[in-house]
Scaffold this motif. Structure first.
Motif, mmCIF file in Angstrom:
data_model
loop_
_atom_site.group_PDB
_atom_site.id
_atom_site.type_symbol
_atom_site.label_atom_id
_atom_site.label_comp_id
_atom_site.label_asym_id
_atom_site.label_seq_id
_atom_site.Cartn_x
_atom_site.Cartn_y
_atom_site.Cartn_z
ATOM 1 N N SER A 129 77.102 -22.765 100.795
ATOM 2 C CA SER A 129 76.659 -22.545 99.428
ATOM 3 C C SER A 129 75.875 -23.778 98.983
ATOM 4 N N ILE A 130 75.695 -23.980 97.695
ATOM 5 C CA ILE A 130 74.967 -25.151 97.204
ATOM 6 C C ILE A 130 75.797 -25.854 96.143
ATOM 7 N N THR A 131 75.535 -27.130 95.965
ATOM 8 C CA THR A 131 76.156 -27.947 94.929
ATOM 9 C C THR A 131 75.206 -29.078 94.588
ATOM 10 N N LEU A 132 75.583 -29.908 93.628
ATOM 11 C CA LEU A 132 74.766 -31.044 93.222
ATOM 12 C C LEU A 132 75.353 -32.324 93.793
ATOM 13 N N GLY A 133 74.500 -33.155 94.411
ATOM 14 C CA GLY A 133 74.913 -34.436 94.948
ATOM 15 C C GLY A 133 74.452 -35.574 94.063
ATOM 16 N N GLU A 134 74.175 -36.701 94.684
ATOM 17 C CA GLU A 134 73.702 -37.859 93.931
ATOM 18 C C GLU A 134 72.330 -37.588 93.318
ATOM 19 N N ASN A 135 72.135 -38.130 92.112
ATOM 20 C CA ASN A 135 70.879 -37.975 91.374
ATOM 21 C C ASN A 135 70.551 -36.501 91.110
ATOM 22 N N ASN A 136 71.615 -35.677 91.006
ATOM 23 C CA ASN A 136 71.450 -34.244 90.731
ATOM 24 C C ASN A 136 70.564 -33.538 91.758
ATOM 25 N N GLN A 137 70.657 -33.965 92.984
ATOM 26 C CA GLN A 137 69.912 -33.312 94.055
ATOM 27 C C GLN A 137 70.725 -32.155 94.619
ATOM 28 N N LEU B 2 67.483 -26.526 88.479
ATOM 29 C CA LEU B 2 66.449 -25.497 88.429
ATOM 30 C C LEU B 2 65.399 -25.852 87.382
ATOM 31 N N MET B 3 64.192 -25.393 87.585
ATOM 32 C CA MET B 3 63.156 -25.548 86.577
ATOM 33 C C MET B 3 63.566 -24.786 85.315
ATOM 34 N N PRO B 4 63.511 -25.404 84.147
ATOM 35 C CA PRO B 4 63.915 -24.692 82.925
ATOM 36 C C PRO B 4 62.965 -23.554 82.559
ATOM 37 N N ILE B 5 61.717 -23.656 82.998
ATOM 38 C CA ILE B 5 60.713 -22.631 82.711
ATOM 39 C C ILE B 5 59.988 -22.281 84.007
ATOM 40 N N VAL C 132 54.908 -18.748 90.790
ATOM 41 C CA VAL C 132 53.942 -19.811 91.060
ATOM 42 C C VAL C 132 54.619 -21.173 91.002
ATOM 43 N N THR C 133 55.481 -21.370 90.040
ATOM 44 C CA THR C 133 56.175 -22.658 89.912
ATOM 45 C C THR C 133 57.272 -22.784 90.960
ATOM 46 N N GLU C 134 57.640 -24.018 91.291
ATOM 47 C CA GLU C 134 58.721 -24.241 92.239
ATOM 48 C C GLU C 134 60.062 -23.869 91.607
ATOM 49 N N MET C 135 60.998 -23.527 92.463
ATOM 50 C CA MET C 135 62.305 -23.092 91.974
ATOM 51 C C MET C 135 63.109 -24.254 91.401
ATOM 52 N N PHE C 136 63.066 -25.421 92.065
ATOM 53 C CA PHE C 136 63.823 -26.594 91.623
ATOM 54 C C PHE C 136 62.875 -27.663 91.079
ATOM 55 N N ARG C 137 63.455 -28.588 90.338
ATOM 56 C CA ARG C 137 62.672 -29.714 89.834
ATOM 57 C C ARG C 137 62.120 -30.543 90.997
ATOM 58 N N ASN C 138 61.103 -31.333 90.696
ATOM 59 C CA ASN C 138 60.441 -32.128 91.724
ATOM 60 C C ASN C 138 61.425 -33.092 92.392
ATOM 61 N N LYS C 139 61.499 -33.009 93.726
ATOM 62 C CA LYS C 139 62.336 -33.879 94.553
ATOM 63 C C LYS C 139 63.837 -33.684 94.309
ATOM 64 N N GLY D 75 65.318 -30.590 95.050
ATOM 65 C CA GLY D 75 65.728 -29.503 95.922
ATOM 66 C C GLY D 75 64.604 -29.111 96.855
ATOM 67 N N PRO D 76 64.850 -28.174 97.777
ATOM 68 C CA PRO D 76 63.780 -27.736 98.688
ATOM 69 C C PRO D 76 62.680 -27.011 97.913
ATOM 70 N N GLU D 77 61.487 -27.039 98.447
ATOM 71 C CA GLU D 77 60.378 -26.336 97.807
ATOM 72 C C GLU D 77 60.473 -24.854 98.159
ATOM 73 N N LEU D 78 60.705 -24.022 97.151
ATOM 74 C CA LEU D 78 60.889 -22.581 97.340
ATOM 75 C C LEU D 78 60.107 -21.830 96.266
ATOM 76 N N HIS D 79 59.551 -20.690 96.656
ATOM 77 C CA HIS D 79 58.826 -19.822 95.725
ATOM 78 C C HIS D 79 59.321 -18.387 95.919
ATOM 79 N N PRO D 80 60.154 -17.871 95.026
ATOM 80 C CA PRO D 80 60.639 -16.493 95.162
ATOM 81 C C PRO D 80 59.525 -15.470 94.957
ATOM 82 N N TYR D 81 59.641 -14.347 95.672
ATOM 83 C CA TYR D 81 58.756 -13.200 95.449
ATOM 84 C C TYR D 81 59.596 -11.930 95.507
ATOM 85 N N SER D 82 59.125 -10.889 94.800
ATOM 86 C CA SER D 82 59.892 -9.649 94.669
ATOM 87 C C SER D 82 58.984 -8.446 94.819
ATOM 88 N N ILE D 83 59.552 -7.347 95.341
ATOM 89 C CA ILE D 83 58.867 -6.056 95.465
ATOM 90 C C ILE D 83 59.872 -4.977 95.085
#
Length: 317
Positions: free
Chosen positions: A183-191, A269-272, A293-300, A302-310
């Motif tokens: 699963s996921i959790t927050l580590g140091e510096n909220n990463q 997560l990105m607030p917007i 278009v925007t990244e899922m997580f804030r800069n640095k 989390g991993p760079e992810l872009h969700p898409y849906s159909i």
């Protein structure tokens, strides 16, 4: 004899004067019957669903007339192309531009949309190689639901078949992790970092849930313009404001007891967010796709992810 001739002359004059008056054809759209009678004035109001057609009695002008229609009625195209039309809308009077063949523009936004979600353009370069892909999803069990409960249509075309549609709704995402014991959790510096679960747990569900307030802005083209039930194509953008995010794990411990683990946090997560959206449909049903278009997580963070849906959608009108 003079009296008789004077009487005949008066009767002949009155007959000619009466024949020169305009007659009014009142069409009743409810009972499907027409009534023609002489009108001394046009001060009578029209009930919804009625219309008047004013025609002269002169044979050479039988193809020309004036149609007066109620502003609340279903407008029926005139059989005579030379008719002028006047629409009665409350206390304001305006001459139409021969648009009675077209229905009013109304977008297709309010409704429910369901689709499957996955992640694109992933980048785990800031993580150790053995943890790469910890956010990979079980695509068959990861879905998104959109509930649009408010819309405003703005017409851009004289044919009432192209315009902009604004809306307001909710978007719910349930992301099911492909690796059941990660699963996921927050580590140091909220990463965002992977959370390794107890290998003795029998994991039934391991998911990440996000709720957004969504604001779609779509441009929609409807075809053919003269029909009420139209084929349509829409494209635009949808903004989202994060309202809630949490992880949920359902498992059985070594003793066989069923347990649930819920953790609510922002998970960096990105607030917007901003999505590109496209839809193709007919009447109530449509097929849609979106890409964030925007990244899922804030800069640095989390991993760079872009969700898409159909998915498929159902609108209320």
């Amino acid at each position: 004899m003079k009296t008789l001739l004077l009487f005949i002359f008066i009767v002949w004059g009155l007959t000619g004067w009466c024949q020169s008056q305009d007659s009014v054809l009142i069409r009743d759209n409810w009972y499907k019957r027409d009534t023609t009678r002489l009108k001394q004035s046009l001060k009578d109001s029209l009930n919804p669903g009625n219309e008047m057609r004013i025609m002269p009695n002169h044979p050479q002008n039988t193809k020309q007339g004036i149609r007066i229609l109620s502003g609340e009625s279903e407008f029926i195209p005139s059989s005579e192309k030379t008719d002028s039309e006047i629409q009665i809308a409350g206390r304001r009077y305006k001459k139409s531009q021969n648009r009675r063949d077209y229905n009013y523009f109304r977008g297709h936004l309010c409704g429910v949309h369901f689709g499957f979600v996955n992640l694109a353009h992933t980048d785990y370069s800031m993580y150790a190689p053995e943890t790469e892909g910890f956010m990979d999803l079980d695509y068959a069990n990861s879905f998104v639901m959109q509930f649009n409960f408010c819309e405003q249509s703005i017409n851009f075309s004289s044919r009432n078949n192209f315009g902009m549609v604004l809306g307001l709704g909710l978007e719910y995402q349930r992301l099911r992790f492909d690796k059941k014991h990660v699963s996921i959790t927050l580590g140091e510096n909220n990463q965002v970092i992977p959370r390794i679960l107890d290998p003795d747990w029998m994991i039934k569900k391991n998911s990440f849930k996000i709720l957004y307030l969504s604001v779609p802005v779509m441009f929609e083209l409807q075809m053919p313009a003269r029909r009420r039930q139209r084929f349509y194509i829409a494209a635009g953008a949808m903004g989202g404001v994060r309202l809630l995010s949490r992880t949920k794990i359902i498992y059985r411990n070594p003793e066989g007891e069923k347990k649930r683990s819920r953790n609510t946090d922002n998970y960096s997560l990105m607030p917007i967010k901003a999505d590109l959206v496209a839809r193709v449909g007919y009447h109530f049903w449509n097929v849609w796709a979106s890409y964030t278009v925007t990244e899922m997580f804030r800069n640095k963070k989390g991993p760079e992810l872009h969700p898409y849906s159909i998915g498929l959608g159902f609108t209320f009108y």
